[in-house]
Design an enzyme around this catalytic site. Structure first.
Site, mmCIF file in Angstrom:
data_model
loop_
_atom_site.group_PDB
_atom_site.id
_atom_site.type_symbol
_atom_site.label_atom_id
_atom_site.label_comp_id
_atom_site.label_asym_id
_atom_site.label_seq_id
_atom_site.Cartn_x
_atom_site.Cartn_y
_atom_site.Cartn_z
ATOM 1 N N ASN A 277 0.819 -1.228 0.000
ATOM 2 C CA ASN A 277 0.000 0.000 0.000
ATOM 3 C C ASN A 277 0.848 1.273 0.000
ATOM 4 O O ASN A 277 0.312 2.372 -0.039
ATOM 5 C CB ASN A 277 -0.967 0.012 1.188
ATOM 6 C CG ASN A 277 -0.270 0.081 2.534
ATOM 7 O OD1 ASN A 277 0.921 -0.180 2.637
ATOM 8 N ND2 ASN A 277 -1.011 0.415 3.572
ATOM 9 N N LYS A 278 2.178 1.137 0.043
ATOM 10 C CA LYS A 278 3.041 2.324 0.115
ATOM 11 C C LYS A 278 3.270 2.912 -1.287
ATOM 12 O O LYS A 278 2.888 2.313 -2.285
ATOM 13 C CB LYS A 278 4.381 1.963 0.746
ATOM 14 C CG LYS A 278 4.293 1.151 2.019
ATOM 15 C CD LYS A 278 3.974 1.977 3.248
ATOM 16 C CE LYS A 278 3.971 1.072 4.478
ATOM 17 N NZ LYS A 278 3.637 1.744 5.701
#
Ligand SMILES: *Cc1c(COP(=O)(O)O)cnc(C)c1O
Length: 405
Positions: free
Chosen positions: A212-213
């Site tokens: 999710n980064k």
């Protein structure tokens, strides 16, 4: 196994709440990685090289990180959490020490402090940014100076949701007492504070590359620092405490297996090559949300502060103000098949921290208010304007219903 791979069920984020709620359409995820054929080629190249760990892709990924961040050294590690553990250890944090940090973060920030037998001392945050409040930090340093002189070894500011913390003041406060600054920059790759990159503002910084980064390596992270001794320690500890040669059989110190493998590093190399594209796509999605939500009464949209010369968007988190109810808005989104997430529940209120340290409501009012009012919407670089429309319409509908009345 074949079935799982063959079905291509899309990303699954099994971190206790990130996964879409039942009923969510599969095309609208809380987050999604942005990878394509170049990433696939790089991972296959690493695989075909037959050198699956401790090879040239890791070295190249680290080299690219140092260039991008303008720092002296980078060490790839197995996760952001592992990176925090090693960076704090490099700063000399040990049993009985105290480390100042924020309760408004992912639990990893405080957990890493506990791994070393040290105690996290939480400091409340600013309402606008969710970042550690320098005034409260100054007070905490003074209190600790009297209560346990010399025990505070480090401060861990977190650049929450990609927004850099008030680093000039933090540096000034920490310097007086010789406190090391370890930036938790796991949410802020590419952000800039007064023209300087997040991750180059303290004594060391940690990045995370979970899917999710801003960029991903699958699982993975990195410690960056200008301090050559710290870098050498981190490189040794991630590799079972081996000496300089790396492959040596002599284990000079207690280490871990916190290595970042070659497949992950190859993925990271391509992602880092694409960083400008990825960041501008995220910025565009944030702008779409802003256009649709920033004039909505009762909702506060995130925005870069005056010292944030570049915002690297990590999540898009709203604040739902009273008398509207965040939980009611979340239920309405869920009813319409739109995932959302409470980001974050303050760490001092997490069950483990309550049990161990007696954390309770009222200790950190701003962090608690943010925890009770914030709601992260689906966000990634691959979101389309149509998807943003759908989410924004649902937010509008949820608020019009004023479901609390
Ligand atoms: C993602 C993140 C980390 C590291 O997470 P890992 O899953 O261990 O890579 C640490 N701190 C914060 C604030 C994060 O958002």
């Amino acid at each position: 196994m074949q079935g799982v791979i063959g079905e291509n069920r899309g990303p699954r984020h099994d971190d206790g709440g990130w996964a879409p709620r039942p009923g969510a359409e599969p095309d609208l995820e809380m987050s999604a990685p942005d990878t394509g054929s170049r990433e696939e080629e790089a991972v296959v190249a690493a695989l075909r090289s037959t050198r699956l760990s401790q090879g040239p892709f890791l070295a190249e990924f680290e080299r690219r990180l140092t260039t991008f961040l303008k720092v002296g050294h980078a060490a790839g590690v197995a996760s952001g959490t592992a990176g925090l553990h090693l960076a704090l250890r490099a700063a000399g944090v040990k049993r009985g020490d105290r480390v100042l940090t924020t309760p408004f973060s992912f639990v990893a920030t405080a957990n890493a402090i506990l791994y070393l037998g040290a105690r996290p001392i939480f400091v409340d945050v600013e309402l606008g940014t969710g970042n550690i409040d320098p005034d409260r930090l100054e007070e905490a340093v003074e209190i600790e100076r009297k209560r346990s002189p010399g025990r505070v070894k480090a401060v861990v500011p977190v650049h929450v949701f990609g927004q850099p913390a008030a680093m000039d003041r933090i540096v000034e406060i920490a310097r007086e007492d010789g406190i090391s600054i370890i930036e938790d920059a796991c949410e802020a790759l590419g952000s800039e504070y007064r023209g300087r990159k997040a991750g180059s503002l303290g004594h060391a910084a940690v990045f995370g590359f979970y899917p999710n980064k801003q960029i991903t390596t699958g699982e993975g992270g990195a410690v960056v620092t200008d301090n050559p001794e710290w870098a050498a320690k981190v490189q040794s500890w991630r590799n079972q405490g081996r000496g300089d040669a790396g492959q040596a059989v002599s284990h000079d110190e207690l280490g871990y297996n916190y290595r970042l493998d070659e497949l992950s590093s190859a993925l990271g190399c391509v992602q880092l090559e694409r960083i400008e594209e990825l960041l501008s796509k995220r910025e565009r999605v944030a702008a779409w949300y802003g256009e649709r939500l920033s004039n909505l009464e009762g909702v506060v949209t995130p925005r870069p502060g005056p010292e944030t010369t570049r915002m690297s968007w990590f999540v898009y988190s709203l604040r739902v103000e009273e008398p509207l109810s965040r939980n009611a808005v979340q239920s309405e989104l869920s009813r319409r098949g739109i995932p959302s997430r409470v980001y974050f529940q303050p760490i001092h209120l997490q069950p483990y921290y309550r049990r161990r340290f007696g954390g309770r409501m009222g200790r950190f009012p701003v962090a608690e208010a943010l925890g009770a009012s914030s709601l992260a919407l689906p966000f990634s670089s691959v979101m389309t304007e149509k998807q943003v429309d759908r989410v924004a319409e649902a937010v509008h509908a949820a608020i019009k219903r004023r479901p609390e009345l």
